[in-house]
Design an enzyme around this catalytic site. Sequence first.
Site, PDB file in Angstrom:
ATOM      1  N   ASP A  90     -28.280  31.614 105.173  1.00 24.45           N
ATOM      2  CA  ASP A  90     -29.183  32.685 105.418  1.00 24.45           C
ATOM      3  C   ASP A  90     -30.573  32.514 105.299  1.00 24.45           C
ATOM      4  O   ASP A  90     -30.922  31.516 104.466  1.00 24.45           O
ATOM      5  CB  ASP A  90     -28.512  34.082 104.770  1.00 24.45           C
ATOM      6  N   SER A  91     -31.286  33.681 105.525  1.00 24.97           N
ATOM      7  CA  SER A  91     -32.882  33.358 104.988  1.00 24.97           C
ATOM      8  C   SER A  91     -33.060  33.540 103.597  1.00 24.97           C
ATOM      9  O   SER A  91     -34.244  33.095 103.322  1.00 24.97           O
ATOM     10  CB  SER A  91     -33.725  34.265 105.939  1.00 24.97           C
ATOM     11  N   TYR A 115     -36.164  35.848 108.780  1.00 20.01           N
ATOM     12  CA  TYR A 115     -36.084  35.214 110.025  1.00 20.01           C
ATOM     13  C   TYR A 115     -36.426  36.321 111.305  1.00 20.01           C
ATOM     14  O   TYR A 115     -36.394  35.972 112.364  1.00 20.01           O
ATOM     15  CB  TYR A 115     -34.506  34.694 109.981  1.00 20.01           C
ATOM     16  N   GLY A 116     -36.120  37.563 110.735  1.00 21.57           N
ATOM     17  CA  GLY A 116     -35.730  38.660 111.878  1.00 21.57           C
ATOM     18  C   GLY A 116     -36.973  38.657 112.932  1.00 21.57           C
ATOM     19  O   GLY A 116     -36.931  39.469 114.018  1.00 21.57           O
ATOM     20  N   CYS A 147     -26.096  35.046 108.750  1.00 18.70           N
ATOM     21  CA  CYS A 147     -27.242  35.685 109.039  1.00 18.70           C
ATOM     22  C   CYS A 147     -27.186  36.211 110.505  1.00 18.70           C
ATOM     23  O   CYS A 147     -26.830  35.445 111.272  1.00 18.70           O
ATOM     24  CB  CYS A 147     -28.597  34.884 109.115  1.00 18.70           C
ATOM     25  N   ASN A 148     -27.425  37.404 110.940  1.00 24.88           N
ATOM     26  CA  ASN A 148     -27.242  37.823 112.206  1.00 24.88           C
ATOM     27  C   ASN A 148     -28.181  37.280 112.961  1.00 24.88           C
ATOM     28  O   ASN A 148     -28.101  36.891 114.380  1.00 24.88           O
ATOM     29  CB  ASN A 148     -27.258  39.354 111.991  1.00 24.88           C
ATOM     30  N   CYS A 160     -27.117  43.251 109.772  1.00 22.16           N
ATOM     31  CA  CYS A 160     -28.077  42.300 109.029  1.00 22.16           C
ATOM     32  C   CYS A 160     -27.523  42.063 107.900  1.00 22.16           C
ATOM     33  O   CYS A 160     -27.131  43.180 107.086  1.00 22.16           O
ATOM     34  CB  CYS A 160     -29.421  42.757 108.931  1.00 22.16           C
ATOM     35  N   THR A 161     -27.333  40.796 107.367  1.00 23.12           N
ATOM     36  CA  THR A 161     -26.418  40.542 106.084  1.00 23.12           C
ATOM     37  C   THR A 161     -27.004  41.037 104.924  1.00 23.12           C
ATOM     38  O   THR A 161     -26.485  41.247 103.647  1.00 23.12           O
ATOM     39  CB  THR A 161     -25.932  39.248 105.870  1.00 23.12           C
ATOM     40  N   HIS A 162     -28.383  41.460 104.962  1.00 21.92           N
ATOM     41  CA  HIS A 162     -29.144  41.966 103.666  1.00 21.92           C
ATOM     42  C   HIS A 162     -28.819  43.472 103.579  1.00 21.92           C
ATOM     43  O   HIS A 162     -28.638  44.156 102.426  1.00 21.92           O
ATOM     44  CB  HIS A 162     -30.667  41.939 104.079  1.00 21.92           C
TER      45      HIS A 162
END
Length: 270
Positions: free
Chosen positions: A14-15, A46-47, A77-78, A189-191
């Site tokens: 992921d970022s 990244y978004g 990460c989406n 979003c994985t966050h």
Amino acid sequence: MTKHTASQPIGIFDSGIGGLTVAKAIVNQLPNENLIYFGDTAHLPYGDKSAAAIQAYSIKIAHMLLQQKCKLILIACNSASAAAYELVKEYIASKAIVMNVIDPVVHFVRDNYAHKHVGLIGTKQTVNSNVYKKKIDALNAGITLTSHPTNLLASAIEEFGNRDVIDSLLNEYLSHPSLQQMDALVLACTHYPIVKDKIIHYYQNKIAIIDPSDIIARNVKKRLEHDHLLNQNGVGTKHFYISDYTESFANGTKLFFNEDISLEHYPLWE
Ligand code: DGL
């Protein structure tokens, strides 16, 4: 497919700390698996990057995870799943299993929300790619999907965890007209599962909040079972690499895994 053994690690990237929500769910469901986590903190977020930039980062990270002999690479990460999954899959070819975080959620929505209104929040990259909408519309399940980009949320979570400062951002984003009168909301979003309680509170428990972490972990398990690659006897080692040392990542890992975690700086971009 290259011959793999069960003891080979699962690679997750992921970022930043977002993918840890998925890593944690995998540890819970698959405690014997060896994990290698890469947080590309040098390029966070990244978004708001272009698809081309995210593709370049993802290929380089996937290459690194392959060198670490991963049997499965999970793009946790989406934004990267939306921009780079097909490319990473092509690049890795038969050398490892490649999974994204979007397809399991699309299938979950199909199975549980046919003919319902589902909302979605994600980064600009994820929402503008329209990937969820395309996949959900293609199912012809009568699902109405409305999405809204929540641009600053991942960076704010990376910086502040789930502290109060996030509340005003959530109030602003979640009050958008496209996110009302829904049956469920996808945290794309994985966050975002890090602030799940705040989102549940905002909607006063009136809608279902779809936290993809467990759904994704279940899919990883299913895939490994299917390929006879489930690690039954391992001790479950964890290695964390980051492309740039950040305080928030160090704190994040401690928060997620109640144990001493060694964080290695991996100079992928130097
Ligand atoms: N957690 C990532 C996602 O799922 C990326 C967030 C970001 O770096 O912008 O989209």
